[in-house]
Design an enzyme around this catalytic site. Sequence first.
Site, PDB file in Angstrom:
ATOM      1  N   LYS A  22      -7.102   3.370   0.412  1.00  0.00           N
ATOM      2  CA  LYS A  22      -6.127   4.249  -0.248  1.00  0.00           C
ATOM      3  C   LYS A  22      -5.650   3.592  -1.532  1.00  0.00           C
ATOM      4  CE  LYS A  22      -4.142   8.230   0.858  1.00  0.00           C
ATOM      5  NZ  LYS A  22      -4.588   9.232   1.856  1.00  0.00           N
TER       6      LYS A  22
HETATM    7  N1  GLU Z   1      -6.271  12.212   0.653  1.00  0.00           N
HETATM    8  C1  GLU Z   1      -6.979  12.860   1.718  1.00  0.00           C
HETATM    9  C2  GLU Z   1      -6.599  12.295   3.069  1.00  0.00           C
HETATM   10  O1  GLU Z   1      -5.565  11.722   3.235  1.00  0.00           O
HETATM   11  C3  GLU Z   1      -8.475  12.906   1.500  1.00  0.00           C
HETATM   12  C4  GLU Z   1      -9.174  11.646   1.267  1.00  0.00           C
HETATM   13  C5  GLU Z   1     -10.616  11.813   0.816  1.00  0.00           C
HETATM   14  O2  GLU Z   1     -11.084  12.928   0.642  1.00  0.00           O
HETATM   15  O3  GLU Z   1     -11.228  10.782   0.645  1.00  0.00           O
HETATM   16  O4  GLU Z   1      -7.302  12.476   4.024  1.00  0.00           O
END
Ligand code: GLU
Length: 408
Positions: A96
């Site tokens: 993240k």
């Molecule tokens: N931000 C989204 C999540 O928390 C998607 C992450 C992604 O597509 O890599 O799952």
Amino acid sequence: MTFEDIKEGLKKISKLMNLNEKEINILLKFKRIAKKELEINGKTYDAWRIVHNDSIGPGKGGIRFHPAVSEDEVKSLSFWMTVKTSLVGLPFGGAKGGVKINPKELNKEEIEKVSRAYIKTFNEFIGEDKDIPAPDVYTNSQIMGWMLDEFEKIKGRHEPGTITGKPVELGGSILREKATSEGGRIILNLFLERMNKKPRETRVVIQGFGNAGMNIAKMLHDEGYNIIGVSDSKGGIINKSGLDIEKMIKIKKEKDSVIYYPDIGKIYNKELLELETDVLVLAALENQITEKNADRVKAKYILEIANGPITSGGDDILCKKGIIVIPDILANAGGVVTSYCEWVNNITGGIFSKEVMEGILKEKMTTAFRRTYELYEEQKTKTFTMRNAAYIIAIKRILGAEKARGSI
Ligand code: GLU
């Protein structure tokens, strides 16, 4: 939710799974924590990219722009990505990123500067087989487009699989924007089938009216669910006989808040969580239901579309009250499943059609739901939750990969 809170939750799971010290420690370890400062127009902003675990595949997870971003938050979010991608059977680990900034105070040019600065600063840590960013809270496909452009300029080559959630013109998927909500809709329908409940008999309250909240509101409304309350960061609106969601979306887009919806009951965000309803959809941010308010929640079922909206203490109280929580790592995995399809298309030159991608989303969500629900049902004791079941399935796969690598 703080990472300490995650550790507490993990203690409970490790008892259920009989994990040893080494296994617990490997789950608590971070592969890489990169923290830098971005300098834009003479101001500096804290920024992170964190990979929690990449034993199954490259790190995967969004980048959020939000004033409340902190290292602890990005750590928690990257941990949840590891368990989420594992649960739905993707060849990814968890990562993240975040920038501590309020994008609502910036104009388009400034947001572009922040996006490019982020890649200038973190490009050595990302790549299609290393760590793959995507959108998250307050970031979108345009931001991903700028980021990919900056990355490819620096590297001097094309590598579209480095970032997902891109504009369609750059290899993004047309399904990505609605994918989180679509995944949530699939899971809610599967769950309510097991509860013998039809959409028409089901009242729904939705906290959060950003991309995910708004899209799931529309989808559920179209299927005949009775949406009786919605909210955003400015406040909420309720109508027991049902809201006109088309009109609500129009107002949100024009005036930037649902509270301008005319002549209906206005309500505070806090009160919205305590309404009597069949389903409460949490589609805003973390820490919405805690030890402080869990006792007042009257929903029968909770669908977690946001990441970490219920703290571990809040979870215990809901469980005691018999409220069933459909956990985030299952309910909101539709986004990352569609990101996976986009990535496959980018690295293969586009083997998946739109129909194939829709099929993969349905299949991955359905399988993960079935496995989670069956384990939950099998073990049903008063204290065993669907979250416990989902974590057990996910952790087994992660530890399997760690063992196969010889790390434990
Ligand atoms: N931000 C989204 C999540 O928390 C998607 C992450 C992604 O597509 O890599 O799952």
